[in-house]
Design an enzyme around this catalytic site. Structure first.
Site, PDB file in Angstrom:
ATOM      1  N   SER A 151       0.834  -1.193   0.000  1.00 41.96           N
ATOM      2  CA  SER A 151       0.000   0.000   0.000  1.00 41.96           C
ATOM      3  C   SER A 151       0.877   1.254   0.000  1.00 41.96           C
ATOM      4  CB  SER A 151      -0.941  -0.055   1.212  1.00 41.96           C
ATOM      5  OG  SER A 151      -1.932   0.939   1.124  1.00 41.96           O
ATOM      6  N   ASP A 320      -9.080  -6.348  -4.357  1.00 42.14           N
ATOM      7  CA  ASP A 320      -8.662  -5.046  -3.836  1.00 42.14           C
ATOM      8  C   ASP A 320      -9.248  -3.959  -4.737  1.00 42.14           C
ATOM      9  OD1 ASP A 320      -7.354  -2.760  -2.985  1.00 42.14           O
ATOM     10  OD2 ASP A 320      -5.343  -3.637  -3.023  1.00 42.14           O
ATOM     11  N   HIS A 353      -8.205  -4.972  -0.066  1.00 45.38           N
ATOM     12  CA  HIS A 353      -6.893  -4.342   0.109  1.00 45.38           C
ATOM     13  C   HIS A 353      -6.148  -4.919   1.311  1.00 45.38           C
ATOM     14  CE1 HIS A 353      -3.894  -1.268  -0.459  1.00 45.38           C
ATOM     15  NE2 HIS A 353      -4.077  -0.788   0.749  1.00 45.38           N
TER      16      HIS A 353
END
Lengths: 384, 384
Positions: A151, A320, A353
């Site tokens: 991320s 995601d 995610h």
């Protein structure tokens, strides 16, 4: 699997000012960090693990006397784990502006003698990378075996490959993107507006008022949390289950909790608002929004990555929707344009995610396999 | 195309208490409504158009002296339009609990002599349908040619087909769902928490305090608005465009507006917070969350729809991630199980959930074609 055991955070003080992308500078700052494993003689086995929004330098292991204090990527990093601390010397650094020990908005601003609050300079991914590079300098690490992150952490790894092409052999970018979309920015701005409009925020100076903008932070976390989970996973875990179905089995016809998902999200929001700093939340979402290395090259990501020298590993997760596989594919394409060596895995995982933080046998196996290559790479060179 | 011209809202007072799904009842209430076109002699050409979250009885036409006061579905409803008011008698009714004239939380609670505030009973889609049916009774309409709605309005149309199978010949359900998902509920709860935690909400009694929980409403609307737009459409319209790029061309390194999307969303939030009632927002999101007609039948939607008698038209939009095409398909499947006559269109449109309100030639043409069938249907029977 043997645990990493007890770990201890360390601090490093920097007296030389850090020039920031904004034009401001931090004249004096401290970084909190942890290391796991042993740095080898030629200092070639160091891996920097960069953290995302609400994580910290505490990547793995636990603190003595705190049985539930496992690091945020403890399933990934440790002896015999995918990133094997029996082989690699792993470093986690808390980023500037965060709230876990490195200099941040809750610390005293030497210019005013009061906590920085909203006066803490807006820091960028590139600023963090520069700060991390200085810490590496101090440790005598001229080149990392790998810089890795998921991320926002993946953005830092990508920025390392662009800013310091000679200082990393491998770049590991998981569930990340080369830039936020309008929708990503929109969700971040909702979160920021929730915090900024909380009367307890006091323009960022809530420390002096002895309060915390908990309501704003809570809403910010709730909306963020929705974007970390997949629609399917939420449906599977919560669906339309009622909170007290055993008891009443019916709607409450009020504005309290009816559904499990409400209870879960409110709990997540409450918990978060008790430990996270509101100014840090603002700063980190801005760092996310601002990250766009191709911007300096007219939006041309291939051109942006043309001076990179690392080998790359990228992974994305099918469900995601925050940073979808397409975002990773864009980076992969831009690297292929530049004939870089790239390994890319699109992992079929239900958890959205958040999958990058979760245990998933295929995912862990892929990362393990990649680090075996990294290890061979280092040792091949040492043997040559 | 000729305009519907000036329209005038009407009110109807109901002295008989309305029993609600919660067990409470509204002992005295008023409905605000509008009609367009002419009711024919046998009262067979009436179409009820149900509104969604922030809309009202003002479906089409404009108010005299207010040039920008077009109804929310003015592109759909009017002389010669898809729902042709030269043929049909169209009714729009403001739902109970809303803030556009029908009895709602800002009105005086006869039990206390003060505005209802949070004491306004939680109303459901089914309660609204019952109230609409009473208004139809008063107008002498025993059977609608069609009941129609998009999003939450589509839920009302669906509920009509279940609750009053003999009172509608056609059921037109656009961009809707038979129940909210966990993710839908989650977004609604974020919005509610933003409102409930705004100190200006005053437990729902903000009217007496002379304030409005604008910050909470603003955040609620911002998060809602994101879910109405598609990711692609946002990317196309806003992307990463900076607000003042002509001027500075760079980031501002603060928490103000950097990106166009932030400016747009904050503007939408501000505008909304100036006219919408906070208690209404809470009530309507709860009505959305609670809608789940199959719940009374163990979750079996086919069984739930087995007593319907209407013919159905459903439409969904490819980029709608709030109520995706799969949600409409579930309804279509359940109707097919019951051998109901169903027309279903999945419209390739870029605008996300909002597409149901927007001009789109194919969409408008499909609805027009369907209403031509409805028209033939009525006249065939009249001729028979």
């Amino acid at each position: 699997m043997p645990s990493l055991g007890y770990v201890t955070p360390q601090t490093m003080h920097f007296a030389q000012p850090l020039p920031l992308q904004s034009g401001a500078s931090l004249r004096d700052y401290m970084l909190m960090y942890e290391t796991y494993g042993t740095l080898n003689a030629d200092k070639s086995n160091a891996v920097l693990v960069c953290h995302a929004l609400n994580a910290s330098h505490h990547v793995a292991g636990e603190y003595e006397g705190q049985p539930k204090s496992q690091g945020w990527w403890d399933n990934m990093v440790g002896p015999g784990k995918s990133l094997d601390t029996d082989k690699f010397f792993v470093i986690g650094i808390n980023n500037l502006g965060s709230c876990f020990g490195s200099t941040g908005p809750m610390h005293v601003n030497p210019a005013s003698g009061k906590p920085y609050g909203a006066a803490f300079p807006v820091v960028t991914v590139e600023d963090w990378v520069n700060a991390q590079a200085r810490l590496a300098d101090e440790l005598g690490i001229t080149q990392f075996a790998a810089v890795m992150g998921g991320s926002l952490g993946g953005m830092q790894a990508l920025a390392w490959s662009i800013m310091y092409p000679d200082r990393l052999r491998h770049c590991v970018v998981i569930a990340s993107t080369a830039k936020l979309s309008a929708q990503n920015i929109a969700f971040n701005d909702v979160a920021r507006q929730a915090i900024l409009s909380d009367p307890d925020y006091h323009g960022g100076d809530f420390y002096e008022h002895g309060v915390v903008p908990k309501n704003g932070l809570r809403v910010a976390r709730m909306v963020g949390h929705i974007t970390y989970l997949s629609d399917d996973d939420m449906a599977e875990k919560f669906g339309r289950k009622l909170r007290d179905s055993a008891e009443a089995g019916d709607y409450k016809f009020g504005f309290g909790v009816d559904f499990e998902i409400e209870s879960y999200l409110r709990y997540q929001g409450d918990k978060f608002s008790e430990y996270f700093d509101a100014n840090t939340y603002l700063l980190i979402t801005k760092a996310l929004d601002y990250f766009d290395p191709a911007r300096a090259h007219g939006g041309d990501l291939a051109k942006t990555l043309s001076h990179t020298k690392a080998k790359f590993f990228l992974a994305s997760f099918t469900t995601d929707w925050r940073f979808s596989p397409e975002r990773s594919q864009e980076i992969v394409q831009a690297l292929i344009c530049n004939r870089r060596q790239v390994t890319y895995a699109e992992i079929d995982a239900p958890h959205g995610h958040d999958a990058f933080l979760l245990e998933d046998a295929r995912y862990m196996k892929l990362v393990r396999a990649y680090y075996e290559q990294v290890w061979n790479d280092i040792n091949k060179e040492a043997a040559a």
